[in-house]
Motif scaffolding. Sequence first.
Motif, PDB file in Angstrom:
ATOM      1  N   VAL A   1       0.891  -1.106  -0.052  1.00  9.19           N
ATOM      2  CA  VAL A   1       0.102   0.081   0.010  1.00  9.19           C
ATOM      3  C   VAL A   1       1.027   1.220  -0.184  1.00  9.19           C
ATOM      4  CG1 VAL A   1      -1.964   1.132   1.111  1.00  9.19           C
ATOM      5  CG2 VAL A   1      -1.858  -1.148   1.260  1.00  9.19           C
ATOM      6  N   THR A   2       1.326   1.596  -1.212  1.00  4.36           N
ATOM      7  CA  THR A   2       2.044   2.764  -1.448  1.00  4.36           C
ATOM      8  C   THR A   2       1.741   3.390  -2.516  1.00  4.36           C
ATOM      9  OG1 THR A   2       3.872   1.712  -2.223  1.00  4.36           O
ATOM     10  CG2 THR A   2       4.187   1.919   0.040  1.00  4.36           C
ATOM     11  N   GLY A   3       2.034   4.726  -2.829  1.00  8.32           N
ATOM     12  CA  GLY A   3       1.851   5.481  -4.030  1.00  8.32           C
ATOM     13  C   GLY A   3       2.854   4.751  -5.045  1.00  8.32           C
ATOM     14  N   ALA A   4       3.830   4.268  -4.956  1.00  6.55           N
ATOM     15  CA  ALA A   4       4.769   3.819  -5.826  1.00  6.55           C
ATOM     16  C   ALA A   4       4.033   2.511  -6.358  1.00  6.55           C
ATOM     17  CB  ALA A   4       6.148   3.342  -5.022  1.00  6.55           C
ATOM     18  N   TYR A   5       3.376   1.931  -5.880  1.00  9.03           N
ATOM     19  CA  TYR A   5       2.602   0.641  -6.479  1.00  9.03           C
ATOM     20  C   TYR A   5       1.765   1.083  -7.753  1.00  9.03           C
ATOM     21  CZ  TYR A   5      -0.213  -3.371  -6.673  1.00  9.03           C
ATOM     22  OH  TYR A   5      -0.998  -4.441  -7.209  1.00  9.03           O
ATOM     23  N   ASP A   6       0.862   2.075  -7.347  1.00  6.79           N
ATOM     24  CA  ASP A   6       0.161   2.877  -8.586  1.00  6.79           C
ATOM     25  C   ASP A   6       1.063   3.447  -9.600  1.00  6.79           C
ATOM     26  OD1 ASP A   6      -2.124   2.200  -6.975  1.00  6.79           O
ATOM     27  OD2 ASP A   6      -2.577   4.052  -6.316  1.00  6.79           O
ATOM     28  N   VAL A   7       2.054   4.063  -9.373  1.00  9.40           N
ATOM     29  CA  VAL A   7       2.827   4.848 -10.377  1.00  9.40           C
ATOM     30  C   VAL A   7       3.332   3.689 -11.203  1.00  9.40           C
ATOM     31  CG1 VAL A   7       5.032   5.851 -10.378  1.00  9.40           C
ATOM     32  CG2 VAL A   7       3.481   6.628  -8.931  1.00  9.40           C
ATOM     33  N   TRP A   8       3.840   2.403 -10.763  1.00  9.78           N
ATOM     34  CA  TRP A   8       4.326   1.359 -11.768  1.00  9.78           C
ATOM     35  C   TRP A   8       3.231   1.191 -12.544  1.00  9.78           C
ATOM     36  CZ3 TRP A   8       8.898  -1.466 -11.827  1.00  9.78           C
ATOM     37  CH2 TRP A   8       8.828  -2.684 -12.745  1.00  9.78           C
ATOM     38  N   GLY A   9       2.039   0.959 -12.023  1.00  6.15           N
ATOM     39  CA  GLY A   9       0.761   0.599 -12.815  1.00  6.15           C
ATOM     40  C   GLY A   9       0.713   1.574 -13.858  1.00  6.15           C
ATOM     41  N   LEU A  10       0.747   2.614 -13.916  1.00  4.42           N
ATOM     42  CA  LEU A  10       0.641   3.877 -14.674  1.00  4.42           C
ATOM     43  C   LEU A  10       1.770   3.863 -15.848  1.00  4.42           C
ATOM     44  CD1 LEU A  10      -0.776   6.353 -16.192  1.00  4.42           C
ATOM     45  CD2 LEU A  10       0.268   7.654 -14.372  1.00  4.42           C
ATOM     46  N   GLY A  11       2.757   3.435 -15.407  1.00  2.61           N
ATOM     47  CA  GLY A  11       4.006   3.329 -16.224  1.00  2.61           C
ATOM     48  C   GLY A  11       3.518   2.203 -17.337  1.00  2.61           C
ATOM     49  N   ALA A  12       2.925   1.203 -16.664  1.00  2.92           N
ATOM     50  CA  ALA A  12       2.787  -0.101 -17.544  1.00  2.92           C
ATOM     51  C   ALA A  12       1.653   0.341 -18.308  1.00  2.92           C
ATOM     52  CB  ALA A  12       2.326  -0.978 -16.483  1.00  2.92           C
ATOM     53  N   VAL A  13       0.712   1.206 -17.901  1.00  5.48           N
ATOM     54  CA  VAL A  13      -0.603   1.296 -18.985  1.00  5.48           C
ATOM     55  C   VAL A  13       0.113   2.136 -20.194  1.00  5.48           C
ATOM     56  CG1 VAL A  13      -2.270   2.905 -19.369  1.00  5.48           C
ATOM     57  CG2 VAL A  13      -2.204   1.760 -17.251  1.00  5.48           C
ATOM     58  N   ILE A  14       1.049   3.229 -19.918  1.00  6.64           N
ATOM     59  CA  ILE A  14       1.589   4.108 -21.032  1.00  6.64           C
ATOM     60  C   ILE A  14       2.456   2.897 -21.958  1.00  6.64           C
ATOM     61  CG2 ILE A  14       3.284   5.742 -21.669  1.00  6.64           C
ATOM     62  CD1 ILE A  14       0.570   6.670 -20.236  1.00  6.64           C
ATOM     63  N   HIS A  15       3.039   1.914 -21.361  1.00  5.78           N
ATOM     64  CA  HIS A  15       3.942   1.097 -21.894  1.00  5.78           C
ATOM     65  C   HIS A  15       2.946   0.149 -22.877  1.00  5.78           C
ATOM     66  CE1 HIS A  15       6.460  -2.535 -22.570  1.00  5.78           C
ATOM     67  NE2 HIS A  15       7.449  -1.857 -22.585  1.00  5.78           N
ATOM     68  N   ALA A  16       1.785  -0.253 -22.541  1.00  7.25           N
ATOM     69  CA  ALA A  16       0.621  -0.975 -23.294  1.00  7.25           C
ATOM     70  C   ALA A  16       0.297  -0.297 -24.332  1.00  7.25           C
ATOM     71  CB  ALA A  16      -0.346  -1.344 -22.098  1.00  7.25           C
ATOM     72  N   MET A  17       0.043   1.010 -24.141  1.00  3.64           N
ATOM     73  CA  MET A  17      -0.383   1.807 -25.166  1.00  3.64           C
ATOM     74  C   MET A  17       0.529   2.041 -26.387  1.00  3.64           C
ATOM     75  SD  MET A  17      -2.490   4.899 -23.252  1.00  3.64           S
ATOM     76  CE  MET A  17      -3.263   5.581 -24.861  1.00  3.64           C
ATOM     77  N   CYS A  18       1.908   2.141 -26.026  1.00  3.76           N
ATOM     78  CA  CYS A  18       3.059   2.203 -26.924  1.00  3.76           C
ATOM     79  C   CYS A  18       3.160   0.913 -27.675  1.00  3.76           C
ATOM     80  CB  CYS A  18       4.220   2.972 -26.354  1.00  3.76           C
ATOM     81  SG  CYS A  18       3.896   4.396 -25.590  1.00  3.76           S
ATOM     82  N   ARG A  19       3.092  -0.269 -27.053  1.00  5.63           N
ATOM     83  CA  ARG A  19       3.436  -1.442 -27.552  1.00  5.63           C
ATOM     84  C   ARG A  19       2.193  -2.392 -27.669  1.00  5.63           C
ATOM     85  NH1 ARG A  19       9.064  -1.492 -28.351  1.00  5.63           N
ATOM     86  NH2 ARG A  19       8.629  -3.628 -28.866  1.00  5.63           N
TER      87      ARG A  19
END
Length: 340
Positions: A238-256
């Motif tokens: 339960v940290t904000g870092a957990y959500d930030v990784w998820g957002l990076g993964a979302v952008i990665h998925a959109m690009c690839r």
Amino acid sequence: MPIINAAAEKMAQDKRDIEPTVQSCKHNRRLRKCCFDKHEQLVAVRTLPSGAQGLAEVVRREANKELIVRKMMPHKQVTYYRGEDEIPEEVKILRDFLPDHDNVIKLLDYSVSPDHVTLFTPYYQGGDLFTLTYNYWQAQIKVLAMVIWQAFRQMSNALAFLHHGYVASSGRKRSQWRPIIHRDVKPANIFIRAPINPKVRPLQPQFVLADFGLATVDMDNEEDVGTPEFQPPEGSTVTGAYDVWGLGAVIHAMCRENAPPIGPMPPDFPGGIHKWVRTPYARLPRSVASKYSIKLEELMMKCFKVNPEERIQSLSLARLIEDEFRPGGQVGRRVMKPIN
């Protein structure tokens, strides 16, 4: 005497019709009727894809023909907030902890029956981000850089609001904010207000972070939740870092083309996919600079630091992305220009 009793009974019934029905049921849960249960006829239009939490469907309000979403979850799939009143934590967060935000879904109302909790939320005609990326891929068109940047910008603002109470329009944080961790940031949980045709450049796409069924304000919650392909190496915390990784993964998925930043698991790896996704070796985000820009890749990679303490915070990420936008809302030329 019977006439007096009948009148009293009618007054009591009228009062029950006006006020939400709240009464105790087994397990000390409180039953509740909402306005849609009592005063409106709802017609199911179609079922929506949903996870293991329950059933989601689009329903039509016959009174005004408006479409809304009804999500029904059995009690065993619901986390309850332990406070003054025992209510679902998702309801508590959306109703009491999250004031209106353009990029966060709103709760219209909810009800509690002996078997289910039912949530009513707006219906967004643009569908979800996973489907949008798939539609681009099927049309053999890469997702427009403008669409990716807007998703990155709006979702970073949503996370900065959840974690810090930061309001991008004012550039200030709310005082005495209670941090909220979403814990399931992924393309399927990001909705689009209006449809986007891959073959037509959208004017200004608007994105909404939805599905707070796993969200929590309990910073001591160590429950293992989330979607493995979008989890960080440290697993469910339960940290904000957990959500930030998820957002990076979302952008990665959109690009690839909907590919999250996870390498294939070796056939001899012990422990299965849930352990593999928590190892640094599984996290192999691919470059996106050749298709988009070095700046987009740079900001995305800040979300993928294996050590959560080194990962960029949502507040810093939101401010960096805002700096890339002109006053009119468009990304600057140096960001948009592809690097060959």
